[in-house]
Design an enzyme around this catalytic site. Sequence first.
Site, PDB file in Angstrom:
ATOM      1  CB  SER A 142     -29.212 -49.921 -77.278  1.00 47.48           C
ATOM      2  OG  SER A 142     -28.618 -50.263 -78.517  1.00 47.48           O
ATOM      3  CE1 TYR A 155     -33.011 -47.090 -80.304  1.00 41.68           C
ATOM      4  CE2 TYR A 155     -30.686 -47.675 -80.395  1.00 41.68           C
ATOM      5  CZ  TYR A 155     -32.001 -48.012 -80.106  1.00 41.68           C
ATOM      6  OH  TYR A 155     -32.286 -49.275 -79.610  1.00 41.68           O
TER       7      TYR A 155
HETATM    8  P1  NAD Z   1     -40.777 -52.746 -80.590  1.00 38.66           P
HETATM    9  O1  NAD Z   1     -41.057 -51.751 -81.660  1.00 38.66           O
HETATM   10  O2  NAD Z   1     -41.077 -54.200 -80.822  1.00 38.66           O
HETATM   11  O3  NAD Z   1     -41.515 -52.341 -79.231  1.00 38.66           O
HETATM   12  C1  NAD Z   1     -41.533 -51.025 -78.767  1.00 38.66           C
HETATM   13  C2  NAD Z   1     -42.628 -50.899 -77.733  1.00 38.66           C
HETATM   14  O4  NAD Z   1     -42.652 -49.531 -77.301  1.00 38.66           O
HETATM   15  C3  NAD Z   1     -44.017 -51.220 -78.275  1.00 38.66           C
HETATM   16  O5  NAD Z   1     -44.789 -51.830 -77.264  1.00 38.66           O
HETATM   17  C4  NAD Z   1     -44.560 -49.830 -78.609  1.00 38.66           C
HETATM   18  O6  NAD Z   1     -45.987 -49.770 -78.610  1.00 38.66           O
HETATM   19  C5  NAD Z   1     -43.967 -49.036 -77.470  1.00 38.66           C
HETATM   20  N1  NAD Z   1     -43.938 -47.606 -77.719  1.00 38.66           N
HETATM   21  C6  NAD Z   1     -43.401 -46.932 -78.754  1.00 38.66           C
HETATM   22  N2  NAD Z   1     -43.616 -45.616 -78.614  1.00 38.66           N
HETATM   23  C7  NAD Z   1     -44.300 -45.459 -77.450  1.00 38.66           C
HETATM   24  C8  NAD Z   1     -44.812 -44.349 -76.755  1.00 38.66           C
HETATM   25  N3  NAD Z   1     -44.688 -43.091 -77.222  1.00 38.66           N
HETATM   26  N4  NAD Z   1     -45.471 -44.570 -75.602  1.00 38.66           N
HETATM   27  C9  NAD Z   1     -45.653 -45.820 -75.114  1.00 38.66           C
HETATM   28  N5  NAD Z   1     -45.174 -46.911 -75.730  1.00 38.66           N
HETATM   29  C10 NAD Z   1     -44.509 -46.732 -76.890  1.00 38.66           C
HETATM   30  O7  NAD Z   1     -39.225 -52.515 -80.238  1.00 38.66           O
HETATM   31  P2  NAD Z   1     -38.172 -53.389 -79.416  1.00 38.66           P
HETATM   32  O8  NAD Z   1     -37.121 -53.777 -80.367  1.00 38.66           O
HETATM   33  O9  NAD Z   1     -38.830 -54.411 -78.586  1.00 38.66           O
HETATM   34  O10 NAD Z   1     -37.552 -52.238 -78.510  1.00 38.66           O
HETATM   35  C11 NAD Z   1     -37.739 -52.170 -77.111  1.00 38.66           C
HETATM   36  C12 NAD Z   1     -36.556 -51.459 -76.490  1.00 38.66           C
HETATM   37  O11 NAD Z   1     -35.363 -52.203 -76.738  1.00 38.66           O
HETATM   38  C13 NAD Z   1     -36.298 -50.058 -77.068  1.00 38.66           C
HETATM   39  O12 NAD Z   1     -35.926 -49.182 -76.031  1.00 38.66           O
HETATM   40  C14 NAD Z   1     -35.136 -50.287 -78.012  1.00 38.66           C
HETATM   41  O13 NAD Z   1     -34.384 -49.139 -78.196  1.00 38.66           O
HETATM   42  C15 NAD Z   1     -34.375 -51.355 -77.263  1.00 38.66           C
HETATM   43  N6  NAD Z   1     -33.448 -52.130 -78.085  1.00 38.66           N
HETATM   44  C16 NAD Z   1     -33.885 -52.857 -79.144  1.00 38.66           C
HETATM   45  C17 NAD Z   1     -32.966 -53.579 -79.894  1.00 38.66           C
HETATM   46  C18 NAD Z   1     -33.372 -54.429 -81.060  1.00 38.66           C
HETATM   47  O14 NAD Z   1     -32.491 -54.942 -81.764  1.00 38.66           O
HETATM   48  N7  NAD Z   1     -34.646 -54.655 -81.319  1.00 38.66           N
HETATM   49  C19 NAD Z   1     -31.617 -53.537 -79.574  1.00 38.66           C
HETATM   50  C20 NAD Z   1     -31.196 -52.757 -78.491  1.00 38.66           C
HETATM   51  C21 NAD Z   1     -32.129 -52.067 -77.755  1.00 38.66           C
END
Ligand code: NAD
Length: 260
Positions: A142, A155
């Site tokens: 991130s 985080y």
């Molecule tokens: P999201 O909530 O849409 O998806 C998260 C996924 O992780 C889902 O499939 C969920 O079921 C799974 N998950 C959560 N806990 C779990 C566990 N204990 N075991 C197995 N699976 C689990 O979130 P996202 O925004 O797509 O985030 C995905 C990644 O991207 C994360 O690592 C997040 O930190 C990173 N990220 C997101 C953003 C953003 O703006 N959305 C920005 C930077 C980084």
Amino acid sequence: MLKGKTALVTGSTSGIGLGIAQCLARQGANVVLNGFGDSEGPRAEVLAAGQHAGIRVAYHGADMSRAGDIEDMMAFAAKEFGRVDILVNNAGIQHVANIEDFPAERWDAIIAINLTSAFHTTRLALPAMKAANWGRIINVASVHGLVASAQKSAYVAAKHGIVGLTKVTALETATTGVTCNAICPGWVLTPLVQKQVDAKAAAAGVSGEEAKKILLGEKEPSMQFTTPEELGELAVFFCSSAANNVRGVAWNMDGGWTAQ
Ligand code: NAD
């Protein structure tokens, strides 16, 4: 481009992980999906993306906070497909609170899911990748792996940690055909961020659309969300031969967030 390869994407039933899985499938990779909630919908979407290449898609519901589940998932992937060629460590959760109010249980869960899980998948995937002299490990970090924001202690700590793990993995594989890199997105409008939009709307007494503008305006000069598909295409680049010697980078796709 990736026909005959197998990609395992953690946390791929939603958001960024699902977008990356679809892009890898479009390039012909078989995919192992993981994550909570409905798996049949995501499975159908990923299969459709790779239909032209005749890919196979499997699902394992490992809880990424549990080392034993992760071991089961990696053994399952090896049994189904021979080995994991592309590992995308993407599963992640968020909790927003000042440090003195931060529940210790949320701290532990964030470190386990956003950081420690990647250690387990990486240690279990590396032997077969090294034996094949080809592999790609892509850690979804991130902008918070590069800079901090208030109220996101666990985080930010986990994401800085995974950027460090990326560098060590890249060094330990530097003379092999295995590479490891991190992707550092700014705001992406997924369920994880929608919760923060809703909280901002409630706190400021504004509409969801206004709350999105406030969130973007605070951090992201482009005033645009990055999309899961754009991040998926960056993952495809890391898997290409053009990226054979791209090692240990933390590549931000953040609308200028960290350029400030
Ligand atoms: P999201 O909530 O849409 O998806 C998260 C996924 O992780 C889902 O499939 C969920 O079921 C799974 N998950 C959560 N806990 C779990 C566990 N204990 N075991 C197995 N699976 C689990 O979130 P996202 O925004 O797509 O985030 C995905 C990644 O991207 C994360 O690592 C997040 O930190 C990173 N990220 C997101 C953003 C953003 O703006 N959305 C920005 C930077 C980084």
